[in-house]
Design an enzyme around this catalytic site. Structure first.
Site, PDB file in Angstrom:
ATOM      1  N   LYS A  22      78.055   7.952  26.761  1.00 36.50           N
ATOM      2  CA  LYS A  22      78.304   6.517  27.004  1.00 36.50           C
ATOM      3  C   LYS A  22      78.259   6.210  28.500  1.00 36.50           C
ATOM      4  O   LYS A  22      77.571   5.286  28.936  1.00 36.50           O
ATOM      5  CB  LYS A  22      79.679   6.102  26.442  1.00 36.50           C
ATOM      6  CG  LYS A  22      79.855   6.366  24.951  1.00 36.50           C
ATOM      7  CD  LYS A  22      81.201   5.908  24.432  1.00 36.50           C
ATOM      8  CE  LYS A  22      82.392   6.660  25.001  1.00 36.50           C
ATOM      9  NZ  LYS A  22      82.456   8.085  24.638  1.00 36.50           N
ATOM     10  N   ARG A  97      88.278   0.618  21.052  1.00 32.75           N
ATOM     11  CA  ARG A  97      88.441   1.919  20.396  1.00 32.75           C
ATOM     12  C   ARG A  97      89.327   1.818  19.163  1.00 32.75           C
ATOM     13  O   ARG A  97      89.563   2.821  18.502  1.00 32.75           O
ATOM     14  CB  ARG A  97      89.108   2.887  21.370  1.00 32.75           C
ATOM     15  CG  ARG A  97      88.152   3.848  22.045  1.00 32.75           C
ATOM     16  CD  ARG A  97      88.956   4.553  23.110  1.00 32.75           C
ATOM     17  NE  ARG A  97      88.510   5.876  23.389  1.00 32.75           N
ATOM     18  CZ  ARG A  97      87.820   6.195  24.477  1.00 32.75           C
ATOM     19  NH1 ARG A  97      87.452   5.282  25.334  1.00 32.75           N
ATOM     20  NH2 ARG A  97      87.504   7.440  24.698  1.00 32.75           N
ATOM     21  N   ARG A 136      80.810  19.135  32.320  1.00 34.93           N
ATOM     22  CA  ARG A 136      80.698  17.874  33.075  1.00 34.93           C
ATOM     23  C   ARG A 136      81.400  17.935  34.433  1.00 34.93           C
ATOM     24  O   ARG A 136      82.476  18.480  34.575  1.00 34.93           O
ATOM     25  CB  ARG A 136      81.325  16.742  32.267  1.00 34.93           C
ATOM     26  CG  ARG A 136      81.481  15.471  33.091  1.00 34.93           C
ATOM     27  CD  ARG A 136      81.833  14.272  32.295  1.00 34.93           C
ATOM     28  NE  ARG A 136      82.987  14.434  31.443  1.00 34.93           N
ATOM     29  CZ  ARG A 136      83.324  13.548  30.519  1.00 34.93           C
ATOM     30  NH1 ARG A 136      82.585  12.476  30.327  1.00 34.93           N
ATOM     31  NH2 ARG A 136      84.378  13.746  29.771  1.00 34.93           N
ATOM     32  N   ARG A 170      87.425  16.521  35.185  1.00 31.06           N
ATOM     33  CA  ARG A 170      88.557  15.783  34.614  1.00 31.06           C
ATOM     34  C   ARG A 170      89.582  16.725  33.979  1.00 31.06           C
ATOM     35  O   ARG A 170      89.195  17.686  33.317  1.00 31.06           O
ATOM     36  CB  ARG A 170      88.045  14.783  33.556  1.00 31.06           C
ATOM     37  CG  ARG A 170      87.514  13.518  34.188  1.00 31.06           C
ATOM     38  CD  ARG A 170      86.791  12.605  33.242  1.00 31.06           C
ATOM     39  NE  ARG A 170      87.381  12.440  31.928  1.00 31.06           N
ATOM     40  CZ  ARG A 170      86.833  11.681  30.976  1.00 31.06           C
ATOM     41  NH1 ARG A 170      85.709  11.028  31.213  1.00 31.06           N
ATOM     42  NH2 ARG A 170      87.397  11.578  29.802  1.00 31.06           N
ATOM     43  N   ARG A 181      90.587  14.537  21.217  1.00 28.42           N
ATOM     44  CA  ARG A 181      89.839  13.291  21.470  1.00 28.42           C
ATOM     45  C   ARG A 181      88.862  13.010  20.325  1.00 28.42           C
ATOM     46  O   ARG A 181      88.635  11.860  19.953  1.00 28.42           O
ATOM     47  CB  ARG A 181      89.125  13.378  22.828  1.00 28.42           C
ATOM     48  CG  ARG A 181      90.112  13.238  23.989  1.00 28.42           C
ATOM     49  CD  ARG A 181      89.590  13.806  25.291  1.00 28.42           C
ATOM     50  NE  ARG A 181      88.396  13.181  25.787  1.00 28.42           N
ATOM     51  CZ  ARG A 181      87.618  13.706  26.737  1.00 28.42           C
ATOM     52  NH1 ARG A 181      87.934  14.876  27.281  1.00 28.42           N
ATOM     53  NH2 ARG A 181      86.557  13.068  27.151  1.00 28.42           N
TER      54      ARG A 181
HETATM   55  P1  AP5 Z   1      79.186  11.311  29.471  1.00 27.69           P
HETATM   56  O1  AP5 Z   1      78.136  10.294  29.700  1.00 27.69           O
HETATM   57  O2  AP5 Z   1      80.215  11.504  30.549  1.00 27.69           O
HETATM   58  O3  AP5 Z   1      79.869  11.055  28.047  1.00 27.69           O
HETATM   59  P2  AP5 Z   1      80.882   9.935  27.570  1.00 27.69           P
HETATM   60  O4  AP5 Z   1      80.444   9.502  26.216  1.00 27.69           O
HETATM   61  O5  AP5 Z   1      81.035   8.885  28.619  1.00 27.69           O
HETATM   62  O6  AP5 Z   1      82.159  10.842  27.426  1.00 27.69           O
HETATM   63  P3  AP5 Z   1      83.657  10.632  27.916  1.00 27.69           P
HETATM   64  O7  AP5 Z   1      84.301  11.991  27.785  1.00 27.69           O
HETATM   65  O8  AP5 Z   1      83.752   9.981  29.252  1.00 27.69           O
HETATM   66  O9  AP5 Z   1      84.171   9.722  26.807  1.00 27.69           O
HETATM   67  P4  AP5 Z   1      85.584   9.552  26.374  1.00 27.69           P
HETATM   68  O10 AP5 Z   1      85.371   8.432  25.447  1.00 27.69           O
HETATM   69  O11 AP5 Z   1      86.280  10.707  25.802  1.00 27.69           O
HETATM   70  O12 AP5 Z   1      86.357   9.317  27.764  1.00 27.69           O
HETATM   71  P5  AP5 Z   1      86.919   8.035  28.447  1.00 27.69           P
HETATM   72  O13 AP5 Z   1      86.834   8.215  29.907  1.00 27.69           O
HETATM   73  O14 AP5 Z   1      86.344   6.800  27.844  1.00 27.69           O
HETATM   74  O15 AP5 Z   1      78.479  12.696  29.159  1.00 27.69           O
HETATM   75  C1  AP5 Z   1      79.240  13.898  29.004  1.00 27.69           C
HETATM   76  C2  AP5 Z   1      78.487  15.068  29.672  1.00 27.69           C
HETATM   77  O16 AP5 Z   1      77.299  15.325  28.947  1.00 27.69           O
HETATM   78  C3  AP5 Z   1      78.061  14.787  31.123  1.00 27.69           C
HETATM   79  O17 AP5 Z   1      78.188  15.979  31.867  1.00 27.69           O
HETATM   80  C4  AP5 Z   1      76.573  14.373  31.003  1.00 27.69           C
HETATM   81  O18 AP5 Z   1      75.830  14.748  32.157  1.00 27.69           O
HETATM   82  C5  AP5 Z   1      76.138  15.162  29.771  1.00 27.69           C
HETATM   83  N1  AP5 Z   1      75.164  14.432  28.951  1.00 27.69           N
HETATM   84  C6  AP5 Z   1      75.105  13.091  28.707  1.00 27.69           C
HETATM   85  N2  AP5 Z   1      74.071  12.801  27.883  1.00 27.69           N
HETATM   86  C7  AP5 Z   1      73.487  14.002  27.579  1.00 27.69           C
HETATM   87  C8  AP5 Z   1      72.379  14.375  26.763  1.00 27.69           C
HETATM   88  N3  AP5 Z   1      71.647  13.462  26.090  1.00 27.69           N
HETATM   89  N4  AP5 Z   1      72.072  15.697  26.677  1.00 27.69           N
HETATM   90  C9  AP5 Z   1      72.792  16.628  27.354  1.00 27.69           C
HETATM   91  N5  AP5 Z   1      73.844  16.341  28.151  1.00 27.69           N
HETATM   92  C10 AP5 Z   1      74.194  15.038  28.256  1.00 27.69           C
HETATM   93  O19 AP5 Z   1      88.443   8.068  27.975  1.00 27.69           O
HETATM   94  C11 AP5 Z   1      89.330   9.069  28.449  1.00 27.69           C
HETATM   95  C12 AP5 Z   1      90.719   8.804  27.871  1.00 27.69           C
HETATM   96  O20 AP5 Z   1      91.196   7.515  28.317  1.00 27.69           O
HETATM   97  C13 AP5 Z   1      90.788   8.733  26.344  1.00 27.69           C
HETATM   98  O21 AP5 Z   1      90.927  10.019  25.754  1.00 27.69           O
HETATM   99  C14 AP5 Z   1      92.030   7.851  26.147  1.00 27.69           C
HETATM  100  O22 AP5 Z   1      93.216   8.582  26.356  1.00 27.69           O
HETATM  101  C15 AP5 Z   1      91.920   6.838  27.287  1.00 27.69           C
HETATM  102  N6  AP5 Z   1      91.170   5.624  26.906  1.00 27.69           N
HETATM  103  C16 AP5 Z   1      89.982   5.175  27.445  1.00 27.69           C
HETATM  104  N7  AP5 Z   1      89.609   4.025  26.878  1.00 27.69           N
HETATM  105  C17 AP5 Z   1      90.567   3.728  25.954  1.00 27.69           C
HETATM  106  C18 AP5 Z   1      90.730   2.681  25.012  1.00 27.69           C
HETATM  107  N8  AP5 Z   1      89.806   1.695  24.895  1.00 27.69           N
HETATM  108  N9  AP5 Z   1      91.835   2.691  24.217  1.00 27.69           N
HETATM  109  C19 AP5 Z   1      92.772   3.666  24.316  1.00 27.69           C
HETATM  110  N10 AP5 Z   1      92.681   4.714  25.180  1.00 27.69           N
HETATM  111  C20 AP5 Z   1      91.579   4.731  25.986  1.00 27.69           C
END
Ligand code: AP5
Length: 227
Positions: A22, A97, A136, A170, A181
């Site tokens: 994402k 979410r 990552r 992270r 997660r």
């Molecule tokens: P990346 O693009 O970083 O993936 P992502 O989908 O953004 O993953 P996140 O881990 O950031 O998502 P998340 O939803 O768990 O975390 P968030 O910060 O939102 O890609 C991942 C890796 O893969 C990278 O190294 C990239 O280079 C590689 N990659 C990408 N595409 C690829 C491909 N096609 N092939 C190979 N490699 C690839 O949330 C963190 C925490 O915050 C949550 O756990 C929760 O506690 C809280 N939180 C955030 N938003 C909310 C909400 N709306 N409600 C409640 N809690 C929330």
């Protein structure tokens, strides 16, 4: 279609489990379409780093891989969407979410005379997500995301985008936390796929391929959804 030819600010949602790409794809869409990436994960990490009341409440929850309360996240998102740059249109990365968050978003957009152009589900296999997340790292200066194997920097330790050398990993990117997660995603977030399908704005793309190929598919979809 670019930002100048869009009639009203576009609202795009990227749905997908942790590691689906994402953030990676949202940053590419931001550059290509002049939209603003709104990541609630990034906003929460900034609140944790700043030690705000919301950040203090969110810290342990995030480290456990659980979802932060709807109230905190909705308030953070509402404040960010009120900033003038969001008039360019937004890509919501990691929000909503839960169904409560989706309903709050609908209400907020209705107040502003806006609506959702597309909710795009990035379809991936859970097994691959642990590998993606455990490799990552991110540039601490500009936020560009990388992966040890799939998207390394051109020169080791130096950001391709800004030349920064302060690379971050992270605290919630451990195999154990990723498992929590993924559970949170399947139990609380995946039901939004049906929510947006019922509203006629759901699109799905295969996000298991190469980053640039996915970006091309996503770009075509966004172009169509914002026409
Ligand atoms: P990346 O693009 O970083 O993936 P992502 O989908 O953004 O993953 P996140 O881990 O950031 O998502 P998340 O939803 O768990 O975390 P968030 O910060 O939102 O890609 C991942 C890796 O893969 C990278 O190294 C990239 O280079 C590689 N990659 C990408 N595409 C690829 C491909 N096609 N092939 C190979 N490699 C690839 O949330 C963190 C925490 O915050 C949550 O756990 C929760 O506690 C809280 N939180 C955030 N938003 C909310 C909400 N709306 N409600 C409640 N809690 C929330």
């Amino acid at each position: 279609m670019d930002a100048h030819t869009m009639t009203k600010p576009a609202v795009l949602i990227l749905l997908g489990p942790p590691g689906a790409g994402k953030g990676t794809q949202a940053r590419m869409l931001e550059e290509k379409f002049g939209l603003v990436q709104l990541s609630t994960g990034d906003l929460l990490r900034a609140a944790v780093a700043a030690g705000t009341e919301a950040g203090q409440a969110a810290k342990a929850v995030m480290e456990a891989g659980e979802l932060v309360s709807d109230e905190i996240v909705i308030n953070i998102l509402r404040d960010r969407m009120a900033q003038p740059d969001c008039a360019k249109g937004v890509i919501l990365d990691g929000f909503p979410r839960t169904t409560v968050q989706a309903e709050a978003l609908d209400a907020l957009l209705a107040e502003n005379g806006q609506s959702i152009n597309a909710a795009i589900s990035l379809q991936v296999d859970d097994a691959a997500m642990v590998t993606r997340i455990s490799g990552r790292f991110t540039c601490g200066a500009c936020g560009e995301g990388y992966h040890d194997t799939f998207k390394p920097t051109k020169v080791a330790g130096i950001c391709d985008k800004c030349g920064g050398t302060d690379m971050k990993r992270r605290p919630d990117d451990t195999a154990e936390t990723v498992a929590s997660r993924l559970v949170a995603y399947h139990e609380q977030t995946a039901p939004l796929i049906a929510y947006y399908k019922a509203r006629g704005v759901l699109n799905s793309i295969d996000a298991m391929g190469d980053i640039d190929a996915i970006a091309a598919d996503l770009g075509a979809l966004v172009k169509q959804a914002t026409a």
